[in-house]
Design an enzyme around this catalytic site. Sequence first.
Site, PDB file in Angstrom:
ATOM      1  NE  ARG A   1      14.421  32.817-101.723  1.00 23.82           N
ATOM      2  CZ  ARG A   1      15.528  32.311-102.212  1.00 23.82           C
ATOM      3  NH1 ARG A   1      16.506  32.006-101.411  1.00 23.82           N
ATOM      4  NH2 ARG A   1      15.655  32.122-103.509  1.00 23.82           N
TER       5      ARG A   1
ATOM      6  CB  SER B   1      21.135  24.915-102.462  1.00 26.18           C
ATOM      7  OG  SER B   1      19.853  24.645-101.977  1.00 26.18           O
TER       8      SER B   1
ATOM      9  CE  LYS C   1      19.514  26.051-109.952  1.00 23.22           C
ATOM     10  NZ  LYS C   1      18.866  26.133-108.623  1.00 23.22           N
TER      11      LYS C   1
ATOM     12  CG  HIS D   1      14.592  24.181-100.021  1.00 19.65           C
ATOM     13  ND1 HIS D   1      15.937  23.937-100.152  1.00 19.65           N
ATOM     14  CD2 HIS D   1      14.233  24.840-101.146  1.00 19.65           C
ATOM     15  CE1 HIS D   1      16.369  24.413-101.313  1.00 19.65           C
ATOM     16  NE2 HIS D   1      15.352  24.980-101.929  1.00 19.65           N
TER      17      HIS D   1
HETATM   18  N1  COA Z   1      14.497  29.840 -98.293  1.00 24.87           N
HETATM   19  C1  COA Z   1      15.783  29.930 -98.601  1.00 24.87           C
HETATM   20  N2  COA Z   1      16.273  29.616 -99.820  1.00 24.87           N
HETATM   21  C2  COA Z   1      15.428  29.178-100.749  1.00 24.87           C
HETATM   22  C3  COA Z   1      14.071  29.041-100.471  1.00 24.87           C
HETATM   23  C4  COA Z   1      13.607  29.385 -99.182  1.00 24.87           C
HETATM   24  N3  COA Z   1      12.334  29.297 -98.836  1.00 24.87           N
HETATM   25  N4  COA Z   1      13.471  28.615-101.594  1.00 24.87           N
HETATM   26  C5  COA Z   1      14.426  28.477-102.534  1.00 24.87           C
HETATM   27  N5  COA Z   1      15.615  28.823-102.024  1.00 24.87           N
HETATM   28  C6  COA Z   1      16.890  28.870-102.746  1.00 24.87           C
HETATM   29  C7  COA Z   1      17.456  27.537-103.049  1.00 24.87           C
HETATM   30  O1  COA Z   1      18.356  27.126-102.065  1.00 24.87           O
HETATM   31  C8  COA Z   1      18.107  27.759-104.395  1.00 24.87           C
HETATM   32  O2  COA Z   1      19.386  28.281-104.219  1.00 24.87           O
HETATM   33  P1  COA Z   1      20.521  28.038-105.318  1.00 24.87           P
HETATM   34  O3  COA Z   1      20.034  28.629-106.609  1.00 24.87           O
HETATM   35  O4  COA Z   1      21.669  28.733-104.708  1.00 24.87           O
HETATM   36  O5  COA Z   1      20.691  26.556-105.417  1.00 24.87           O
HETATM   37  C9  COA Z   1      17.281  28.839-105.066  1.00 24.87           C
HETATM   38  O6  COA Z   1      16.618  29.485-104.009  1.00 24.87           O
HETATM   39  C10 COA Z   1      16.244  28.320-106.028  1.00 24.87           C
HETATM   40  O7  COA Z   1      15.959  26.995-105.684  1.00 24.87           O
HETATM   41  P2  COA Z   1      14.651  26.177-105.816  1.00 24.87           P
HETATM   42  O8  COA Z   1      13.522  26.854-105.145  1.00 24.87           O
HETATM   43  O9  COA Z   1      14.991  24.795-105.387  1.00 24.87           O
HETATM   44  O10 COA Z   1      14.310  26.267-107.318  1.00 24.87           O
HETATM   45  P3  COA Z   1      15.156  25.916-108.537  1.00 24.87           P
HETATM   46  O11 COA Z   1      15.463  27.191-109.228  1.00 24.87           O
HETATM   47  O12 COA Z   1      16.306  25.065-108.224  1.00 24.87           O
HETATM   48  O13 COA Z   1      14.096  25.032-109.324  1.00 24.87           O
HETATM   49  C11 COA Z   1      12.384  24.598-110.939  1.00 24.87           C
HETATM   50  C12 COA Z   1      13.337  25.608-110.321  1.00 24.87           C
HETATM   51  C13 COA Z   1      12.951  23.207-110.971  1.00 24.87           C
HETATM   52  C14 COA Z   1      11.105  24.612-110.146  1.00 24.87           C
HETATM   53  C15 COA Z   1      12.142  25.149-112.370  1.00 24.87           C
HETATM   54  O14 COA Z   1      13.374  25.264-113.020  1.00 24.87           O
HETATM   55  C16 COA Z   1      11.239  24.240-113.159  1.00 24.87           C
HETATM   56  O15 COA Z   1      10.040  24.311-113.022  1.00 24.87           O
HETATM   57  N6  COA Z   1      11.847  23.394-114.023  1.00 24.87           N
HETATM   58  C17 COA Z   1      11.114  22.463-114.852  1.00 24.87           C
HETATM   59  C18 COA Z   1      11.087  22.884-116.311  1.00 24.87           C
HETATM   60  C19 COA Z   1       9.929  23.794-116.562  1.00 24.87           C
HETATM   61  O16 COA Z   1       8.779  23.475-116.322  1.00 24.87           O
HETATM   62  N7  COA Z   1      10.265  24.946-117.105  1.00 24.87           N
HETATM   63  C20 COA Z   1       9.296  25.932-117.493  1.00 24.87           C
HETATM   64  C21 COA Z   1       9.052  26.898-116.366  1.00 24.87           C
HETATM   65  S1  COA Z   1       8.094  28.213-116.992  1.00 24.87           S
END
Ligand code: COA
Length: 160
Positions: free
Chosen positions: A90, A128, A41, A17
């Site tokens: 990624r 994560s 989650k 991140h």
């Molecule tokens: N390098 C390494 N790992 C990464 C990374 C990077 N650059 N970017 C993300 N990750 C990993 C994270 O560690 C995480 O791992 P985990 O699933 O094991 O915890 C995973 O990739 C995804 O994490 P993150 O990027 O934090 O996204 P998320 O899936 O947790 O969050 C939201 C997604 C919150 C953005 C999405 O659910 C959202 O927009 N929610 C709001 C509701 C909404 O609007 N919904 C409609 C969408 S159409």
Amino acid sequence: MQKAIYPGTFDPITNGHLDLIQRAAKLFDELVIAVAASSQKKPLFSLAERKNLLEEILVDFRNVKIIEFDGLLIDCAKQNQASVLIRSMRSSVDYDFELQNALMNRAMASDIETLFLIPDPKVMHISSTLVKQIASLGQSTDAFVPTLIERALAEKFVSS
Ligand code: COA
């Protein structure tokens, strides 16, 4: 002023991140980090804890602001006058999931663009969930997260 929003659960923030935040902060006048409640989650860290940890880690980033949100991402972007959504790209697994999200978000708000950034390959494997698993087994997470997060993880698993 060009403002972007980088949403995520950040449970906890990892070096992956952080790499993305550094890249995005260089591209925009202001970068809003939106910490999602993501209650489905079942996060290890509370929303307030995740926000506080991000604030401590990103204290030197002058154009970065951290907020909490619970609801639709595009509503959060609109409330914060952000015209760009930042997401990490990624692999083809990310692509399939993120493409659908980006198209749904565009269908709801056509004036908000999604921008995908490619992280440094050195941090691409970090997630994560895996970091939490390693910490829960008492092993070092030093290579994957900032020192502050390593300590916070150790405390969580000692107290749990
Ligand atoms: N390098 C390494 N790992 C990464 C990374 C990077 N650059 N970017 C993300 N990750 C990993 C994270 O560690 C995480 O791992 P985990 O699933 O094991 O915890 C995973 O990739 C995804 O994490 P993150 O990027 O934090 O996204 P998320 O899936 O947790 O969050 C939201 C997604 C919150 C953005 C999405 O659910 C959202 O927009 N929610 C709001 C509701 C909404 O609007 N919904 C409609 C969408 S159409």
